[in-house]
Design a protein around this motif. Structure first.
Motif, PDB file in Angstrom:
ATOM      1  N   ASP A  89       0.824  -1.200   0.000  1.00  0.00           N
ATOM      2  CA  ASP A  89       0.000   0.000   0.000  1.00  0.00           C
ATOM      3  C   ASP A  89       0.861   1.254   0.000  1.00  0.00           C
ATOM      4  OD1 ASP A  89      -2.230  -1.558  -0.012  1.00  0.00           O
ATOM      5  OD2 ASP A  89      -2.656  -1.342   2.126  1.00  0.00           O
ATOM      6  N   ALA A  90       2.009   1.184   0.683  1.00  0.00           N
ATOM      7  CA  ALA A  90       2.904   2.336   0.723  1.00  0.00           C
ATOM      8  C   ALA A  90       3.429   2.652  -0.668  1.00  0.00           C
ATOM      9  CB  ALA A  90       4.067   2.072   1.680  1.00  0.00           C
ATOM     10  N   GLU A 106       1.844   2.179  -3.413  1.00  0.00           N
ATOM     11  CA  GLU A 106       0.742   2.802  -4.131  1.00  0.00           C
ATOM     12  C   GLU A 106       0.615   4.286  -3.787  1.00  0.00           C
ATOM     13  OE1 GLU A 106      -1.129   1.523  -6.469  1.00  0.00           O
ATOM     14  OE2 GLU A 106      -0.001  -0.352  -6.372  1.00  0.00           O
ATOM     15  N   GLU A 107       1.047   4.654  -2.587  1.00  0.00           N
ATOM     16  CA  GLU A 107       0.921   6.047  -2.166  1.00  0.00           C
ATOM     17  C   GLU A 107       1.943   6.955  -2.827  1.00  0.00           C
ATOM     18  OE1 GLU A 107       1.020   6.409   2.030  1.00  0.00           O
ATOM     19  OE2 GLU A 107      -0.683   5.080   2.373  1.00  0.00           O
ATOM     20  N   LEU A 108       2.999   6.368  -3.361  1.00  0.00           N
ATOM     21  CA  LEU A 108       4.037   7.182  -3.997  1.00  0.00           C
ATOM     22  C   LEU A 108       3.569   7.700  -5.346  1.00  0.00           C
ATOM     23  CD1 LEU A 108       7.217   4.998  -3.345  1.00  0.00           C
ATOM     24  CD2 LEU A 108       6.384   6.934  -1.992  1.00  0.00           C
ATOM     25  N   THR A 109       3.941   8.940  -5.647  1.00  0.00           N
ATOM     26  CA  THR A 109       3.672   9.466  -6.975  1.00  0.00           C
ATOM     27  C   THR A 109       4.652   8.822  -7.959  1.00  0.00           C
ATOM     28  OG1 THR A 109       5.251  11.284  -6.774  1.00  0.00           O
ATOM     29  CG2 THR A 109       3.004  11.679  -5.966  1.00  0.00           C
ATOM     30  N   ARG A 164       8.377   7.407  -7.042  1.00  0.00           N
ATOM     31  CA  ARG A 164       8.846   6.052  -7.341  1.00  0.00           C
ATOM     32  C   ARG A 164      10.161   6.098  -8.107  1.00  0.00           C
ATOM     33  NH1 ARG A 164       3.910   2.003  -9.001  1.00  0.00           N
ATOM     34  NH2 ARG A 164       2.368   2.729  -7.496  1.00  0.00           N
ATOM     35  N   ARG A 178       9.795  13.266   1.031  1.00  0.00           N
ATOM     36  CA  ARG A 178       8.375  12.903   0.994  1.00  0.00           C
ATOM     37  C   ARG A 178       8.196  11.404   0.828  1.00  0.00           C
ATOM     38  NH1 ARG A 178       6.137  17.810  -2.938  1.00  0.00           N
ATOM     39  NH2 ARG A 178       6.114  19.442  -1.317  1.00  0.00           N
ATOM     40  N   LYS A 228       6.279   8.761   3.458  1.00  0.00           N
ATOM     41  CA  LYS A 228       5.219   7.849   3.027  1.00  0.00           C
ATOM     42  C   LYS A 228       5.576   6.388   3.297  1.00  0.00           C
ATOM     43  CE  LYS A 228       3.288  10.827  -0.593  1.00  0.00           C
ATOM     44  NZ  LYS A 228       2.998  10.961  -2.034  1.00  0.00           N
TER      45      LYS A 228
END
Length: 221
Positions: free
Chosen positions: A151-152, A154-157, A161, A193, A197
């Motif tokens: 899930d972490a 997925e949170e990255l732009t 990434r 950032r 995250k």
């Protein structure tokens, strides 16, 4: 002033490190421990900026001590550099996962040791040496996938990434900035950032996450 603590079961090794570090104007040795339990207690008492931690000590070893220190929110500012006799020690990867900021071989040149202390104290991770990247890649490849906390990821732009992947390849903020054609400040912001995250203490854990999640694949021999 960079405050450093030493944890090694060999008094002669500690004495050598103390003499080297104490000769520097910007470094102060604030304590010594001869086992992992003592290292944890020393971290709590002195809150050093950096602990040079031997990985193999009697009783509580350096791995467990690193895990305990990294798990304590009150010691979030304490950075750990693992010391090992061998440049490919499987316990070192576990230490990085537990929260260490890097590792050094005990026969490292004095100037490299001093540089390492300053790099880690500044909040970076000791990841530049090729042996560190090889070790992380080798032992990350042994770990089962999927990696931790998908899930972490997925949170990255998309840009975050990309930055995480570059960190995993050992690039500094300045090198990332040149690669992405952005300012160093912007690169640092993206890295910071991403770390937030991912819940990463420092860049070492970002690298571990990158390999464990499959974002970066270990190089093949």
């Amino acid at each position: 002033m960079i405050r450093v603590a030493l944890a090694d079961d060999q008094a002669l090794v500690r004495a050598g490190f103390r003499a080297l570090l104490a000769a520097e104007d910007d470094i102060e040795v604030v304590g010594e421990a001869d086992d992992g339990a003592g290292a944890v207690a020393l971290a709590s008492e002195q809150r050093p900026d950096v602990i040079l931690m031997d990985i193999r000590m009697p009783g509580v070893d350096g791995l467990e001590a690193t895990r305990r220190i990294a798990a304590d929110p009150a010691l979030a500012g304490v950075r750990i550099v693992i010391l090992t006799t061998f440049d490919l020690d499987e316990y070192v990867f576990e230490a990085l996962r537990a929260g260490a900021s890097g590792f050094l071989v005990k026969d490292t040149e004095p100037d490299e040791l001093l540089r390492a202390v300053r790099v880690v104290a500044a909040g970076d991770a000791l990841l530049a040496p090729g042996v560190t990247r090889r070790l992380i890649a080798e032992f990350a490849d042994r770990q089962p996938r999927p990696g931790p906390a998908p899930d972490a990821l997925e949170e990255l732009t998309e840009r975050e990434r990309e930055v995480v992947a570059l960190v995993a390849h050992g690039l500094s903020n300045d090198e990332i900035a040149r690669r992405l054609v952005v300012s160093p400040a912007t690169a640092k912001t993206h890295v910071s950032r991403a770390m937030v995250k991912l819940g990463a203490r420092d860049r070492a854990q970002v690298v571990v996450f990158a390999y464990r999640s499959g974002l970066v694949l270990p190089p093949k021999a």
